[in-house]
Design an enzyme around this catalytic site. Structure first.
Site, PDB file in Angstrom:
ATOM      1  CD  GLU A 171      -5.287  -3.765  -4.265  1.00  0.00           C
ATOM      2  OE1 GLU A 171      -5.418  -3.168  -3.196  1.00  0.00           O
ATOM      3  OE2 GLU A 171      -4.303  -4.491  -4.528  1.00  0.00           O
ATOM      4  CB  SER A 206      -0.940  -0.071   1.206  1.00  0.00           C
ATOM      5  OG  SER A 206      -1.948   0.867   1.089  1.00  0.00           O
TER       6      SER A 206
END
Ligand code: NAG
Ligand code: NAG
Ligand code: NAG
Ligand code: NAG
Length: 541
Positions: A333, A207
């Site tokens: 996601e 991330s």
């Protein structure tokens, strides 16, 4: 003169007897005693890698730590850096957070061992250190005791990324990223004392940590300071970026909220606040052109130096360090980010616009047509009709398509590039609609018991077989810059994005328990990504 030259001799006479104490490491500015675990791994927790970032060092680049006498017990993690939006400040969280942990095979602690180093950058949207304190034991065991693992904390939110004219002039921009570089420099200087090889450092990150990887690869326009030699990015996050001018609103708002507005030197006023007073006002607010709060307001800033331009553009121009890379994503996601109650196209667009305030109506028009207007969506318990399609859109805009674009662009420069699509289904998550969510693969890579948040239940039952497969690819990449060389027996070869010269790429590994195989990016996703990367600079990514 005479006296000064005696000191090193005295020190060198003393050191041999101390070295005999197995887990003690001398760093020059401090000495730390690690803990040898029954599993053959030694861990050193809470090693200070930079000075306490307070006073004049708040909103400034990290500095070397001060000298400390005696041997400190490195048996506890350092505090985690203060996140945006959490008040009061819990006791395991502090501005005094520039610490790292080292995990190494106990047998490797001699000057002849030079083990590959995995340097892990955790995520948290640059506004928190989510899931900090990973435990390196699982990965080291999976590597057959052949790697050293480093984890650390870096400043986030305004502490790491406050920007504006005053910060640029009286402090420094992008201090959270500079913390990462400081920790990498620490590795260059010291990791051999733990059995690691400073000339074989592999970045890992998820991330915002993976976004950090893209920023480090393109730092100073791709200047190679030889701090790392390969990188594996998981769910690389591409936020919209701003420069210092465009960030002034955030600085001004913080100054106003903290009663510093009438101060002659507003930066000094912010620096003089105690952590409580500052943190009470550390909240998210909308970007100037948006109506609702973004998920993460503070972040890396285009500064013309460390971050010279938008990430998409730097890579497109070849301004990045050419080392082997992995990029990749999870199927779903954005399900953990998009508000579950989104029940109209208008709400979907407002959410997207809150994250990317520069988005134009004609972009939204196209995005709506691609993701939101075909009207036939799976529905999930306690969720608005548009939650899942909005997640599909936001997941591709912010994560999946940037990873696909970088894989193509980097391959075109002749650099070895691998890409993955992680599709391991946890039954509970499938039922709730969260699906294969953002960064869930960290549980397989580190091992479910070595990650601080609980893993999905199936990772210790039906999905347990995926763990050695993921650990095999990752430890192989860490050891050899190639995910295949030491991969888990029986798992398929993970071919590169472009399998040969002239091949236009789009080959990635599809990872699912019992069904792992190579796949080609489906044509429809490829087309959506072509559109999204064509507008990426408009979105300031
Ligand atoms: C470190 O731990 C040892 C053994 O547990 C203890 O005797 C010693 O006092 C500790 N040192 C410091 C500086 O806390
Ligand atoms: C030094 O470390 C290497 C690599 O970890 C190990 O194989 C070797 O046995 C160690 N040597 C000694 C003398 O402990
Ligand atoms: C990591 O895991 C090992 C093995 O379970 C354990 O002994 C060790 O204390 C853990 N380390 C941390 C920092 O939690
Ligand atoms: C990647 O993105 C850049 C920047 O928008 C664009 O110019 C380029 O065509 C894209 N490349 C691919 C292969 O999608």
């Amino acid at each position: 003169m005479m006296l000064v030259s005696f000191v090193p001799i005295l020190v060198s006479l003393l050191i041999p007897s101390i070295v005999a104490l197995d887990t003690v490491v001398h760093l020059g500015y401090a000495s730390y005693r690690g803990q040898a675990l029954p599993n053959g791994i030694t861990q050193w927790l809470g090693l200070r890698y930079a000075a306490l970032p307070l006073g004049a060092l708040r909103f400034a680049a990290p500095q070397d730590p001060g000298w400390r006498s005696g041997i400190q017990n490195a048996t506890q993690h350092g505090p985690i850096c203060i996140p945006t939006g959490q008040y009061p400040i819990p006791k395991e969280i502090s501005e005094d957070c520039l610490f790292l942990d080292v995990f190494a095979p106990t047998s490797a602690r001699n000057s002849s061992s030079k083990l590959p180093v995995f340097f892990w950058i955790q995520g948290g949207g640059f506004n928190e250190n989510s899931n900090a304190n990973y435990n390196g034991s699982g990965l080291i065991k999976a590597s057959d005791m052949n790697i050293v693992v480093v984890t650390f904390n870096y400043r986030v939110g305004p502490y790491g990324f406050l920007a504006g004219r005053e910060v640029e002039e009286g402090g420094s921009l992008n201090n959270g990223l500079k913390d990462q570089i400081k920790a990498l420099e620490w590795v260059q200087k010291h990791i051999h004392k733990f059995g690691g090889d400073p000339n074989h450092v592999v970045l890992g990150g998820d991330s915002a940590g993976a976004s950090s990887i893209t920023l480090l690869l393109s730092a100073y326009g791709g200047r190679d300071d030889k701090l790392f030699h390969a990188a594996a990015a998981e769910s690389q996050s591409f936020a919209g970026m701003m420069n210092a001018d465009e960030s002034q609103f955030a600085y001004n708002n913080l100054v106003i909220r903290t009663d510093c507005a009438s101060s002659e030197d507003t930066l000094e006023c912010l620096r003089n606040l105690d952590a409580d007073a500052l943190q009470q006002q550390n909240i998210n607010t909308p970007y100037p052109k948006a109506q609702i709060d973004p998920l993460y307001m503070y972040g890396p800033t285009i500064d013309g130096d460390l971050v010279p331009d938008y990430t998409y553009r730097l890579f497109q121009q070849g301004r990045f360090i050419k080392v082997p890379v992995i990029f990749g994503d999870d199927t779903n996601e954005a399900t953990i980010f998009v508000p579950k109650d989104i029940s109209s196209i208008g709400e979907a667009d407002a959410f997207i616009q809150a994250q990317f305030p520069e988005i134009k109506l004609h972009h939204l028009d196209e995005i709506n047509a691609m993701y939101l207007e075909d009207g036939d969506y799976p529905t999930f318990p306690n969720a608005g009709e548009y939650w899942r399609p909005t997640s599909n859109a936001y997941g591709e805009i912010r994560y999946i398509c940037p990873g696909i674009n970088l894989s193509s662009v980097i391959s075109d420069y002749g650099v070895k590039t691998w890409n993955y699509h992680y599709a391991v289904e946890d039954p509970d998550a499938m039922q709730s609609g969260t699906g294969v969510s953002h960064t869930v693969e960290v549980n397989a890579i580190w091992g479910p018991q070595y990650v601080s948040k609980p893993a999905p239940p199936s990772y210790i039952t039906t999905n347990a077989p995926i763990i050695p497969v993921m650990q095999g690819y990752w430890t192989s990449f860490i050891r050899s810059f190639d995910p295949n060389k030491h991969r888990y027996p029986g798992s398929p070869e993970w071919k590169t994005w472009q399998q040969s010269d002239g091949d236009d790429g789009y080959n990635r590994i599809f990872i699912k328990t019992g069904e792992t195989r190579m796949e080609v990016v489906p044509q429809d996703q490829r087309e959506r990504c072509e559109y999204l990367s064509s507008i990426a600079l408009g979105l300031r990514q």
